[in-house]
Design a protein around this motif. Structure first.
Motif, PDB file in Angstrom:
ATOM      1  N   MET A   1       0.703  -1.156  -0.075  1.00 18.39           N
ATOM      2  CA  MET A   1      -0.100  -0.092  -0.016  1.00 18.39           C
ATOM      3  C   MET A   1       0.877   1.367   0.004  1.00 18.39           C
ATOM      4  SD  MET A   1      -2.851  -0.536  -0.423  1.00 18.39           S
ATOM      5  CE  MET A   1      -4.423   0.121   0.065  1.00 18.39           C
ATOM      6  N   PHE A   2       1.944   1.171   0.565  1.00 19.48           N
ATOM      7  CA  PHE A   2       2.974   2.260   0.566  1.00 19.48           C
ATOM      8  C   PHE A   2       3.356   2.886  -0.683  1.00 19.48           C
ATOM      9  CE2 PHE A   2       7.251   4.230   1.034  1.00 19.48           C
ATOM     10  CZ  PHE A   2       6.813   5.191   1.653  1.00 19.48           C
ATOM     11  N   MET A   3       3.772   2.120  -1.676  1.00 17.37           N
ATOM     12  CA  MET A   3       3.925   2.553  -2.912  1.00 17.37           C
ATOM     13  C   MET A   3       2.837   3.048  -3.526  1.00 17.37           C
ATOM     14  SD  MET A   3       6.163   3.155  -5.313  1.00 17.37           S
ATOM     15  CE  MET A   3       7.654   2.397  -4.729  1.00 17.37           C
ATOM     16  N   LYS A   4       1.770   2.728  -3.540  1.00 14.95           N
ATOM     17  CA  LYS A   4       0.541   3.010  -4.116  1.00 14.95           C
ATOM     18  C   LYS A   4       0.109   4.223  -3.668  1.00 14.95           C
ATOM     19  CE  LYS A   4      -4.440   1.847  -5.021  1.00 14.95           C
ATOM     20  NZ  LYS A   4      -4.735   3.306  -5.070  1.00 14.95           N
ATOM     21  N   ASP A   5       0.037   4.660  -2.274  1.00 13.89           N
ATOM     22  CA  ASP A   5      -0.372   5.667  -1.755  1.00 13.89           C
ATOM     23  C   ASP A   5       0.611   6.834  -2.035  1.00 13.89           C
ATOM     24  OD1 ASP A   5      -2.127   4.510  -0.336  1.00 13.89           O
ATOM     25  OD2 ASP A   5      -1.133   4.531   1.554  1.00 13.89           O
ATOM     26  N   LYS A   6       1.926   6.551  -2.387  1.00 16.47           N
ATOM     27  CA  LYS A   6       2.907   7.809  -2.906  1.00 16.47           C
ATOM     28  C   LYS A   6       2.852   7.902  -4.268  1.00 16.47           C
ATOM     29  CE  LYS A   6       7.196   8.224  -1.123  1.00 16.47           C
ATOM     30  NZ  LYS A   6       8.648   7.704  -1.010  1.00 16.47           N
ATOM     31  N   PHE A   7       1.985   6.938  -5.139  1.00 16.20           N
ATOM     32  CA  PHE A   7       1.811   7.176  -6.455  1.00 16.20           C
ATOM     33  C   PHE A   7       0.589   7.972  -6.383  1.00 16.20           C
ATOM     34  CE2 PHE A   7       0.187   5.509 -10.572  1.00 16.20           C
ATOM     35  CZ  PHE A   7       1.339   6.111 -11.559  1.00 16.20           C
ATOM     36  N   ASP A   8      -0.396   7.774  -5.637  1.00 17.06           N
ATOM     37  CA  ASP A   8      -1.604   8.497  -5.840  1.00 17.06           C
ATOM     38  C   ASP A   8      -1.351  10.127  -5.528  1.00 17.06           C
ATOM     39  OD1 ASP A   8      -3.230   6.158  -6.371  1.00 17.06           O
ATOM     40  OD2 ASP A   8      -3.783   5.886  -4.345  1.00 17.06           O
ATOM     41  N   PHE A  10       1.433  11.600  -5.889  1.00 24.74           N
ATOM     42  CA  PHE A  10       2.150  12.039  -7.016  1.00 24.74           C
ATOM     43  C   PHE A  10       1.338  12.649  -8.177  1.00 24.74           C
ATOM     44  CE2 PHE A  10       3.971  11.458 -11.297  1.00 24.74           C
ATOM     45  CZ  PHE A  10       5.032  12.384 -11.110  1.00 24.74           C
ATOM     46  N   LEU A  11       0.264  11.768  -8.425  1.00 22.82           N
ATOM     47  CA  LEU A  11      -0.517  11.752  -9.414  1.00 22.82           C
ATOM     48  C   LEU A  11      -1.460  13.004  -9.220  1.00 22.82           C
ATOM     49  CD1 LEU A  11      -1.653   8.401 -10.474  1.00 22.82           C
ATOM     50  CD2 LEU A  11      -0.233   9.840 -11.609  1.00 22.82           C
ATOM     51  N   THR A  17      -4.032  12.838 -14.876  1.00 20.67           N
ATOM     52  CA  THR A  17      -5.189  11.993 -15.042  1.00 20.67           C
ATOM     53  C   THR A  17      -5.303  11.650 -16.779  1.00 20.67           C
ATOM     54  OG1 THR A  17      -6.747  13.909 -15.406  1.00 20.67           O
ATOM     55  CG2 THR A  17      -6.594  12.978 -13.321  1.00 20.67           C
ATOM     56  N   GLY A  18      -6.252  10.829 -16.943  1.00 17.44           N
ATOM     57  CA  GLY A  18      -6.421  10.571 -18.384  1.00 17.44           C
ATOM     58  C   GLY A  18      -5.256   9.680 -18.996  1.00 17.44           C
ATOM     59  N   ARG A  19      -5.465   9.831 -20.421  1.00 13.46           N
ATOM     60  CA  ARG A  19      -4.201   9.215 -21.115  1.00 13.46           C
ATOM     61  C   ARG A  19      -2.699   9.502 -20.826  1.00 13.46           C
ATOM     62  NH1 ARG A  19      -4.870   8.691 -26.963  1.00 13.46           N
ATOM     63  NH2 ARG A  19      -3.774   6.709 -26.642  1.00 13.46           N
ATOM     64  N   ALA A  32       7.122  -2.441 -12.922  1.00 21.53           N
ATOM     65  CA  ALA A  32       6.464  -1.955 -11.737  1.00 21.53           C
ATOM     66  C   ALA A  32       5.629  -0.875 -11.964  1.00 21.53           C
ATOM     67  CB  ALA A  32       7.600  -1.800 -10.577  1.00 21.53           C
ATOM     68  N   LEU A  33       6.164   0.192 -12.584  1.00 22.55           N
ATOM     69  CA  LEU A  33       5.556   1.493 -12.867  1.00 22.55           C
ATOM     70  C   LEU A  33       4.353   1.386 -13.749  1.00 22.55           C
ATOM     71  CD1 LEU A  33       5.411   4.568 -12.935  1.00 22.55           C
ATOM     72  CD2 LEU A  33       7.112   4.701 -14.818  1.00 22.55           C
ATOM     73  N   SER A  34       4.645   0.456 -14.921  1.00 24.76           N
ATOM     74  CA  SER A  34       3.603   0.244 -15.518  1.00 24.76           C
ATOM     75  C   SER A  34       2.384  -0.556 -14.829  1.00 24.76           C
ATOM     76  CB  SER A  34       3.984  -0.914 -16.542  1.00 24.76           C
ATOM     77  OG  SER A  34       4.983  -0.501 -17.458  1.00 24.76           O
ATOM     78  N   TRP A  35       2.637  -1.393 -14.048  1.00 25.97           N
ATOM     79  CA  TRP A  35       1.659  -1.955 -13.173  1.00 25.97           C
ATOM     80  C   TRP A  35       0.708  -1.010 -12.283  1.00 25.97           C
ATOM     81  CZ3 TRP A  35      -1.353  -6.173 -13.292  1.00 25.97           C
ATOM     82  CH2 TRP A  35      -2.119  -6.568 -12.302  1.00 25.97           C
ATOM     83  N   LEU A  36       1.463  -0.140 -11.722  1.00 29.45           N
ATOM     84  CA  LEU A  36       1.096   1.089 -10.946  1.00 29.45           C
ATOM     85  C   LEU A  36       0.187   1.839 -11.929  1.00 29.45           C
ATOM     86  CD1 LEU A  36       3.627   2.171  -8.650  1.00 29.45           C
ATOM     87  CD2 LEU A  36       1.486   1.592  -7.773  1.00 29.45           C
ATOM     88  N   CYS A  37       0.635   2.255 -12.995  1.00 27.13           N
ATOM     89  CA  CYS A  37      -0.433   3.132 -13.862  1.00 27.13           C
ATOM     90  C   CYS A  37      -1.590   2.192 -14.486  1.00 27.13           C
ATOM     91  CB  CYS A  37       0.496   3.404 -15.239  1.00 27.13           C
ATOM     92  SG  CYS A  37       1.749   4.553 -14.912  1.00 27.13           S
ATOM     93  N   HIS A  38      -1.319   0.831 -14.842  1.00 26.41           N
ATOM     94  CA  HIS A  38      -2.557   0.119 -15.263  1.00 26.41           C
ATOM     95  C   HIS A  38      -3.522   0.015 -14.097  1.00 26.41           C
ATOM     96  CE1 HIS A  38      -4.580  -3.216 -16.414  1.00 26.41           C
ATOM     97  NE2 HIS A  38      -4.029  -4.041 -15.606  1.00 26.41           N
ATOM     98  N   LYS A  39      -3.323  -0.045 -12.851  1.00 21.68           N
ATOM     99  CA  LYS A  39      -4.248  -0.388 -11.803  1.00 21.68           C
ATOM    100  C   LYS A  39      -4.878   1.045 -11.178  1.00 21.68           C
ATOM    101  CE  LYS A  39      -4.299  -4.922 -11.548  1.00 21.68           C
ATOM    102  NZ  LYS A  39      -5.696  -5.348 -11.848  1.00 21.68           N
ATOM    103  N   HIS A  40      -4.157   2.021 -11.553  1.00 25.92           N
ATOM    104  CA  HIS A  40      -4.788   3.377 -11.344  1.00 25.92           C
ATOM    105  C   HIS A  40      -6.148   3.613 -12.125  1.00 25.92           C
ATOM    106  CE1 HIS A  40      -5.331   7.177  -9.600  1.00 25.92           C
ATOM    107  NE2 HIS A  40      -4.382   6.683  -8.568  1.00 25.92           N
ATOM    108  N   SER A  41      -7.293   3.924 -11.343  1.00 23.45           N
ATOM    109  CA  SER A  41      -8.531   4.108 -12.192  1.00 23.45           C
ATOM    110  C   SER A  41      -8.666   5.340 -12.859  1.00 23.45           C
ATOM    111  CB  SER A  41      -9.569   4.041 -11.004  1.00 23.45           C
ATOM    112  OG  SER A  41      -9.593   5.133 -10.117  1.00 23.45           O
ATOM    113  N   SER A  42      -7.742   6.439 -12.508  1.00 21.74           N
ATOM    114  CA  SER A  42      -7.991   7.759 -13.144  1.00 21.74           C
ATOM    115  C   SER A  42      -6.744   7.641 -14.453  1.00 21.74           C
ATOM    116  CB  SER A  42      -7.507   8.677 -12.519  1.00 21.74           C
ATOM    117  OG  SER A  42      -5.957   8.759 -12.111  1.00 21.74           O
TER     118      SER A  42
END
Length: 121
Positions: A1-8, A10-11, A17-19, A32-42
């Protein structure tokens, strides 16, 4: 969760957002970066892999990344470097890589390109 929170965070900070596109080599950092982007709903992701054609296995590696993106249901393009001279090959390849990535983003009207590098890069 820590990485996802930091990525959120950052965004949100940079209002991303978007493409978006991600430059993905198939290494752990870019995957890993690709997976984070892929899993982010925005985010709507496009994967971009540059095949410099400098090693005999480079095409297979690029296709392997493309297969992973296909399994995720995420579009992916392989960008192939044409006509390398033999001057300063490493520097020329780096320049060509970013030129190909920027051209692909412009063609797709994508304003954000993520690149991943680990501490040793």
């Amino acid at each position: 969760m820590f990485m996802k929170d930091k990525f959120d965070s950052f965004l949100k900070k940079y209002n991303i957002t978007g493409r978006v596109a991600v430059a993905v080599s198939g290494g752990a950092d870019s995957m890993a970066l690709s997976w984070l982007c892929h899993k982010h709903s925005s985010l709507s992701l496009l994967g971009l892999t540059v095949d410099h054609r400098l090693r005999s296995e480079s095409q297979k590696e690029a296709e392997s990344v493309q297969n992973i993106f296909s399994k995720w249901g995420v579009p992916h393009r392989i960008l192939t470097w044409e006509n390398p001279s033999q001057k300063s090959l490493e520097e020329e390849a780096r320049f060509a890589r970013y030129e190909l990535l920027v051209e692909a983003c412009q063609k797709e009207e994508i304003k954000t390109l993520f690149v991943a590098h680990h501490q040793g890069d």
